[in-house]
Design a protein around this motif. Structure first.
Motif, PDB file in Angstrom:
ATOM      1  N   PRO A 122      -2.255  62.643 -54.861  1.00 17.72           N
ATOM      2  CA  PRO A 122      -2.250  61.712 -56.265  1.00 17.72           C
ATOM      3  C   PRO A 122      -1.808  60.716 -56.207  1.00 17.72           C
TER       4      PRO A 122
ATOM      5  N   LEU B  34     -13.677  58.472 -54.292  1.00 21.46           N
ATOM      6  CA  LEU B  34     -13.141  59.458 -54.393  1.00 21.46           C
ATOM      7  C   LEU B  34     -13.814  60.257 -53.103  1.00 21.46           C
TER       8      LEU B  34
ATOM      9  N   SER C 264      -7.647  55.122 -55.589  1.00 22.03           N
ATOM     10  CA  SER C 264      -8.723  55.208 -54.913  1.00 22.03           C
ATOM     11  C   SER C 264      -9.989  54.552 -55.743  1.00 22.03           C
TER      12      SER C 264
ATOM     13  N   ASN D 197     -13.310  69.335 -57.066  1.00 17.38           N
ATOM     14  CA  ASN D 197     -12.490  69.191 -58.242  1.00 17.38           C
ATOM     15  C   ASN D 197     -10.891  69.567 -56.884  1.00 17.38           C
TER      16      ASN D 197
ATOM     17  N   LEU E  79      -6.155  65.122 -50.829  1.00 14.59           N
ATOM     18  CA  LEU E  79      -5.576  63.800 -51.078  1.00 14.59           C
ATOM     19  C   LEU E  79      -4.428  63.703 -51.999  1.00 14.59           C
TER      20      LEU E  79
ATOM     21  N   GLU F  90      -3.119  58.788 -53.918  1.00 10.18           N
ATOM     22  CA  GLU F  90      -4.146  58.180 -53.209  1.00 10.18           C
ATOM     23  C   GLU F  90      -5.089  58.487 -54.284  1.00 10.18           C
ATOM     24  N   ILE F  91      -5.386  59.199 -54.858  1.00 13.00           N
ATOM     25  CA  ILE F  91      -6.676  59.538 -55.605  1.00 13.00           C
ATOM     26  C   ILE F  91      -6.483  58.535 -56.491  1.00 13.00           C
TER      27      ILE F  91
ATOM     28  N   TYR G 158     -10.683  67.503 -53.749  1.00 14.49           N
ATOM     29  CA  TYR G 158      -9.679  66.510 -53.756  1.00 14.49           C
ATOM     30  C   TYR G 158      -8.640  66.518 -53.709  1.00 14.49           C
ATOM     31  N   LEU G 159      -7.925  67.654 -54.587  1.00 15.78           N
ATOM     32  CA  LEU G 159      -6.870  67.798 -55.187  1.00 15.78           C
ATOM     33  C   LEU G 159      -5.837  68.364 -53.485  1.00 15.78           C
TER      34      LEU G 159
ATOM     35  N   MET H 161     -12.227  61.275 -48.976  1.00 15.92           N
ATOM     36  CA  MET H 161     -12.365  62.517 -48.748  1.00 15.92           C
ATOM     37  C   MET H 161     -12.756  63.380 -47.539  1.00 15.92           C
TER      38      MET H 161
END
Length: 227
Positions: free
Chosen positions: A21, A30, A27, A12, A19, A23-24, A15-16, A34
């Protein structure tokens, strides 16, 4: 367990870090986005394969575990007796360590087939996301109540023999998390939640007819089917 928690948290964080916010939020896959961003096209190929392998392993353990629910229900008289039939062929069961060697737990193949047939029936739902919403609420509700029951028994029956003992803080935290997973869909998706509740409580009707009435058990064809 700590290793699994660390891996999930690290994923996680990745992810942050990769990508934005927006894009998250937009998506639909996810991990795939990534991996494509960091590894290129090969990442978009590897992630679906890894997800499929993970789902296959999870499905295998889920089939073995959920089929035992039907097997125990059959032993308790809540389902036809033939669902709990098992076959002993040497050490064909699932091995587990014991004090005097391996202990073998036997699953009912009939219960596993019964589970598979129910799974196929659920797949008839046109939208798989609706099925996930129906299942998620009822799953976390039943799991949360089960763990809450363990907390209740810890206080009401403190001297009960417990093969596995651990801090009471963990089931309390888990119950609180289950409560959150129950309340959120109840607010955001009330229709799907009510449908899931209806599916769950629909089992009360056949249970009541089966266990609490005499006319159903006195019917010859039903009695033969059950036995």
């Amino acid at each position: 367990m700590p290793i699994v928690i660390i891996i999930y948290v690290a994923i996680n964080v990745a992810y942050l870090a990769v990508l934005t916010p927006s894009e998250i939020m937009s998506s639909s896959a996810l991990a795939n986005d990534m991996a494509t961003r960091t590894l290129g096209p090969i990442g978009g190929i590897c992630v679906p394969i890894a997800v499929a392998m993970s789902c296959w392993g999870g499905l295998n353990s889920s089939m073995m575990a959920s089929s035992r629910l039907f097997m125990v229900g059959s032993r308790e008289g809540h389902l036809p007796q033939w669902i709990s039939m098992i076959t002993f062929k040497g050490n064909s069961g699932t091995p587990a360590p014991g004090k005097s060697g391996s202990i073998y737990y036997f699953n009912s193949f009939i219960a596993m087939i019964f589970t598979g047939l129910l799974t196929i029936l659920y797949l008839l739902v046109p939208n798989v996301f609706d099925l996930v919403n129906y299942y998620s609420f009822t799953y976390w509700l039943t799991v949360g109540l089960s763990v809450a029951g363990q907390i209740y028994l810890r206080y009401t029956e403190p001297d009960r023999a417990r093969p596995i003992k651990f801090s009471l803080a963990w089931p309390i935290i888990f119950t609180l998390m289950c409560t959150m997973l129950i309340v959120v869909p109840l607010i955001t998706q009330p229709v799907d939640t009510l449908i899931g509740c209806g599916m769950m409580f629909s089992g009360i009707i056949p249970w009541f007819l089966w266990k609490k009435t005499d006319w159903l058990n006195s019917c010859g064809c039903i009695k033969a089917f059950a036995n």
